[in-house]
Design a protein around this motif. Sequence first.
Motif, mmCIF file in Angstrom:
data_model
loop_
_atom_site.group_PDB
_atom_site.id
_atom_site.type_symbol
_atom_site.label_atom_id
_atom_site.label_comp_id
_atom_site.label_asym_id
_atom_site.label_seq_id
_atom_site.Cartn_x
_atom_site.Cartn_y
_atom_site.Cartn_z
ATOM 1 N N TRP A 76 0.832 -1.213 0.000
ATOM 2 C CA TRP A 76 0.000 0.000 0.000
ATOM 3 C C TRP A 76 0.866 1.263 0.000
ATOM 4 O O TRP A 76 0.581 2.221 -0.716
ATOM 5 C CB TRP A 76 -0.927 -0.021 1.206
ATOM 6 N N HIS A 77 1.936 1.268 0.792
ATOM 7 C CA HIS A 77 2.835 2.420 0.821
ATOM 8 C C HIS A 77 3.444 2.675 -0.553
ATOM 9 O O HIS A 77 3.565 3.831 -0.988
ATOM 10 C CB HIS A 77 3.959 2.192 1.837
ATOM 11 N N GLN A 78 3.811 1.602 -1.255
ATOM 12 C CA GLN A 78 4.426 1.769 -2.571
ATOM 13 C C GLN A 78 3.407 2.274 -3.592
ATOM 14 O O GLN A 78 3.730 3.118 -4.437
ATOM 15 C CB GLN A 78 5.043 0.447 -3.017
ATOM 16 N N LEU A 79 2.183 1.770 -3.516
ATOM 17 C CA LEU A 79 1.133 2.269 -4.401
ATOM 18 C C LEU A 79 0.866 3.743 -4.136
ATOM 19 O O LEU A 79 0.678 4.539 -5.061
ATOM 20 C CB LEU A 79 -0.150 1.453 -4.191
ATOM 21 N N ARG A 80 0.858 4.081 -2.870
ATOM 22 C CA ARG A 80 0.591 5.468 -2.472
ATOM 23 C C ARG A 80 1.707 6.401 -2.938
ATOM 24 O O ARG A 80 1.447 7.468 -3.497
ATOM 25 C CB ARG A 80 0.453 5.504 -0.951
ATOM 26 N N GLU A 81 2.951 5.993 -2.733
ATOM 27 C CA GLU A 81 4.091 6.839 -3.078
ATOM 28 C C GLU A 81 4.224 7.025 -4.588
ATOM 29 O O GLU A 81 4.651 8.090 -5.053
ATOM 30 C CB GLU A 81 5.372 6.236 -2.508
ATOM 31 N N ASN A 82 3.876 5.999 -5.353
ATOM 32 C CA ASN A 82 4.036 6.044 -6.805
ATOM 33 C C ASN A 82 2.733 6.323 -7.545
ATOM 34 O O ASN A 82 2.708 6.287 -8.776
ATOM 35 C CB ASN A 82 4.636 4.726 -7.296
ATOM 36 N N ASN A 83 1.675 6.596 -6.767
ATOM 37 C CA ASN A 83 0.357 6.876 -7.344
ATOM 38 C C ASN A 83 -0.075 5.778 -8.312
ATOM 39 O O ASN A 83 -0.450 6.034 -9.459
ATOM 40 C CB ASN A 83 0.339 8.231 -8.049
ATOM 41 N N GLY A 84 -0.034 4.549 -7.817
ATOM 42 C CA GLY A 84 -0.470 3.412 -8.617
ATOM 43 C C GLY A 84 0.672 2.480 -8.960
ATOM 44 O O GLY A 84 1.804 2.646 -8.492
ATOM 45 N N GLY A 85 0.362 1.502 -9.794
ATOM 46 C CA GLY A 85 1.353 0.511 -10.187
ATOM 47 C C GLY A 85 0.736 -0.868 -10.232
ATOM 48 O O GLY A 85 -0.486 -1.034 -10.105
ATOM 49 N N ALA A 86 1.571 -1.868 -10.419
ATOM 50 C CA ALA A 86 1.108 -3.252 -10.525
ATOM 51 C C ALA A 86 1.507 -4.037 -9.282
ATOM 52 O O ALA A 86 2.560 -3.794 -8.685
ATOM 53 C CB ALA A 86 1.692 -3.911 -11.768
ATOM 54 N N VAL A 87 0.651 -4.971 -8.907
ATOM 55 C CA VAL A 87 0.889 -5.811 -7.737
ATOM 56 C C VAL A 87 0.860 -7.268 -8.187
ATOM 57 O O VAL A 87 -0.099 -7.713 -8.820
ATOM 58 C CB VAL A 87 -0.178 -5.564 -6.648
ATOM 59 N N GLU A 88 1.921 -7.998 -7.871
ATOM 60 C CA GLU A 88 2.040 -9.394 -8.286
ATOM 61 C C GLU A 88 1.775 -10.306 -7.096
ATOM 62 O O GLU A 88 2.445 -10.220 -6.068
ATOM 63 C CB GLU A 88 3.433 -9.657 -8.852
ATOM 64 N N LEU A 89 0.811 -11.177 -7.248
ATOM 65 C CA LEU A 89 0.427 -12.123 -6.201
ATOM 66 C C LEU A 89 0.995 -13.491 -6.547
ATOM 67 O O LEU A 89 0.843 -13.963 -7.676
ATOM 68 C CB LEU A 89 -1.098 -12.178 -6.095
ATOM 69 N N ASP A 90 1.657 -14.121 -5.592
ATOM 70 C CA ASP A 90 2.218 -15.462 -5.782
ATOM 71 C C ASP A 90 1.798 -16.323 -4.594
ATOM 72 O O ASP A 90 2.334 -16.186 -3.494
ATOM 73 C CB ASP A 90 3.742 -15.396 -5.883
ATOM 74 N N LEU A 91 0.819 -17.195 -4.814
ATOM 75 C CA LEU A 91 0.305 -18.027 -3.729
ATOM 76 C C LEU A 91 1.286 -19.111 -3.309
ATOM 77 O O LEU A 91 1.264 -19.552 -2.157
ATOM 78 C CB LEU A 91 -1.021 -18.669 -4.144
ATOM 79 N N GLU A 92 2.116 -19.585 -4.238
ATOM 80 C CA GLU A 92 3.063 -20.641 -3.882
ATOM 81 C C GLU A 92 4.119 -20.126 -2.911
ATOM 82 O O GLU A 92 4.509 -20.824 -1.973
ATOM 83 C CB GLU A 92 3.718 -21.196 -5.144
ATOM 84 N N LYS A 93 4.582 -18.886 -3.132
ATOM 85 C CA LYS A 93 5.573 -18.295 -2.235
ATOM 86 C C LYS A 93 4.920 -17.502 -1.113
ATOM 87 O O LYS A 93 5.593 -17.057 -0.185
ATOM 88 C CB LYS A 93 6.506 -17.374 -3.027
ATOM 89 N N ARG A 94 3.601 -17.316 -1.204
ATOM 90 C CA ARG A 94 2.848 -16.517 -0.246
ATOM 91 C C ARG A 94 3.393 -15.081 -0.192
ATOM 92 O O ARG A 94 3.670 -14.537 0.890
ATOM 93 C CB ARG A 94 2.874 -17.148 1.146
ATOM 94 N N THR A 95 3.566 -14.487 -1.371
ATOM 95 C CA THR A 95 4.117 -13.143 -1.433
ATOM 96 C C THR A 95 3.213 -12.223 -2.250
ATOM 97 O O THR A 95 2.444 -12.657 -3.096
ATOM 98 C CB THR A 95 5.515 -13.140 -2.080
ATOM 99 N N LEU A 96 3.338 -10.939 -1.964
ATOM 100 C CA LEU A 96 2.681 -9.886 -2.737
ATOM 101 C C LEU A 96 3.731 -8.813 -2.952
ATOM 102 O O LEU A 96 4.251 -8.249 -1.983
ATOM 103 C CB LEU A 96 1.476 -9.317 -1.977
ATOM 104 N N THR A 97 4.064 -8.549 -4.209
ATOM 105 C CA THR A 97 5.141 -7.611 -4.502
ATOM 106 C C THR A 97 4.659 -6.505 -5.429
ATOM 107 O O THR A 97 3.770 -6.708 -6.262
ATOM 108 C CB THR A 97 6.347 -8.329 -5.148
ATOM 109 N N TYR A 98 5.271 -5.354 -5.263
ATOM 110 C CA TYR A 98 4.904 -4.179 -6.057
ATOM 111 C C TYR A 98 5.822 -4.044 -7.259
ATOM 112 O O TYR A 98 7.028 -4.308 -7.170
ATOM 113 C CB TYR A 98 4.991 -2.920 -5.197
ATOM 114 N N ARG A 99 5.237 -3.620 -8.388
ATOM 115 C CA ARG A 99 6.033 -3.327 -9.567
ATOM 116 C C ARG A 99 5.552 -2.020 -10.161
ATOM 117 O O ARG A 99 4.379 -1.886 -10.501
ATOM 118 C CB ARG A 99 5.892 -4.458 -10.600
ATOM 119 N N LYS A 100 6.459 -1.073 -10.266
ATOM 120 C CA LYS A 100 6.089 0.219 -10.825
ATOM 121 C C LYS A 100 5.845 0.088 -12.322
ATOM 122 O O LYS A 100 6.644 -0.507 -13.041
ATOM 123 C CB LYS A 100 7.188 1.252 -10.549
ATOM 124 N N GLU A 101 4.758 0.653 -12.789
ATOM 125 C CA GLU A 101 4.406 0.577 -14.208
ATOM 126 C C GLU A 101 5.197 1.604 -15.013
ATOM 127 O O GLU A 101 5.415 2.723 -14.575
ATOM 128 C CB GLU A 101 2.900 0.812 -14.392
#
Length: 292
Positions: free
Chosen positions: A267-292
């Motif tokens: 959420w902080h990364q989305l807020r700071e960059n005013n949006g972007g992409a979020v990658e969900l990986d259930l096998e690793k149990r991770t949620l990562t931010y990627r700037k568009e």
Amino acid sequence: MHLARYQQAAIKTLRPPADGHDPVLVPLLGLIGEVGSVATAYKKRIRDGAGIGHGKQQLREELGDVLWYIAALAHCLDLDLEDIAAASLEKIKDRWRVTPVADRTAFDAEYPDHEQLPLRTTVTFTPTEDDKGRTVVVLTREDGSRAGDPLTSASHIEDDYRFHDAFHLAHAAVLGWSPVSRFLLGCKRRSRPGVDEAEDGGRAIAIEEGISALVFSYAARHGYFEEVRSVDHELLTTIEHMTAHLEVSVMRAADWEEAIMVGYHVWHQLRENNGGAVELDLEKRTLTYRKE
């Protein structure tokens, strides 16, 4: 020595209460006093130095007195010391030990592929202006289709709650559970109407949204977790009560804390960059931010 044997031996030295007195009172007040004695002994250790031989011995004796009063108090309350110890360890494990990835429950493993949370997917958060002149966040899936409705912060004060779907995606990633994410990603378990209604339906969605709002209110008073890396036990207990009838109830408080921290990091990364992409990986149990 086993705790049961210790308790049996300890209560043999427990004097009966005076006539008309509560038998719990003396062990209870004694325990309070001995805890104070432990603090005093440690104070002396700090003052005199840890190398002073009698300091450690005194702490050993004072802690022994604490243990005796605990055993006596448990006996007076008709409680078993070994049971107390076992329950305490379970409570501590629930609060502080995150469930290993290999042991986490896949709540939708027996359902058709299209009703399972995707093992990997990307959701894009795009701020845009709507026809009313408001700044809204539009979520899109990998195929370019909309995920839910455009969101504002729905507040008199702009606090960027419009990015809060990151919290739901974190619940999906870390807990393997999120009725809101199932709605957003189009993977509700409709093949079993009872499960669809009870676990993925309106009430479950409202509960998850309530948790999101509750934690956000707490986060606002704690710097939105920028420096704080833990959540009060009382808040986690409230979440536990809110979800007690749902499948996610098998998850530990520590798992919820991890999900909250992961969600707020993104959420902080989305807020700071005013949006972007979020990658969900259930096998690793991770949620990562990627700037568009």
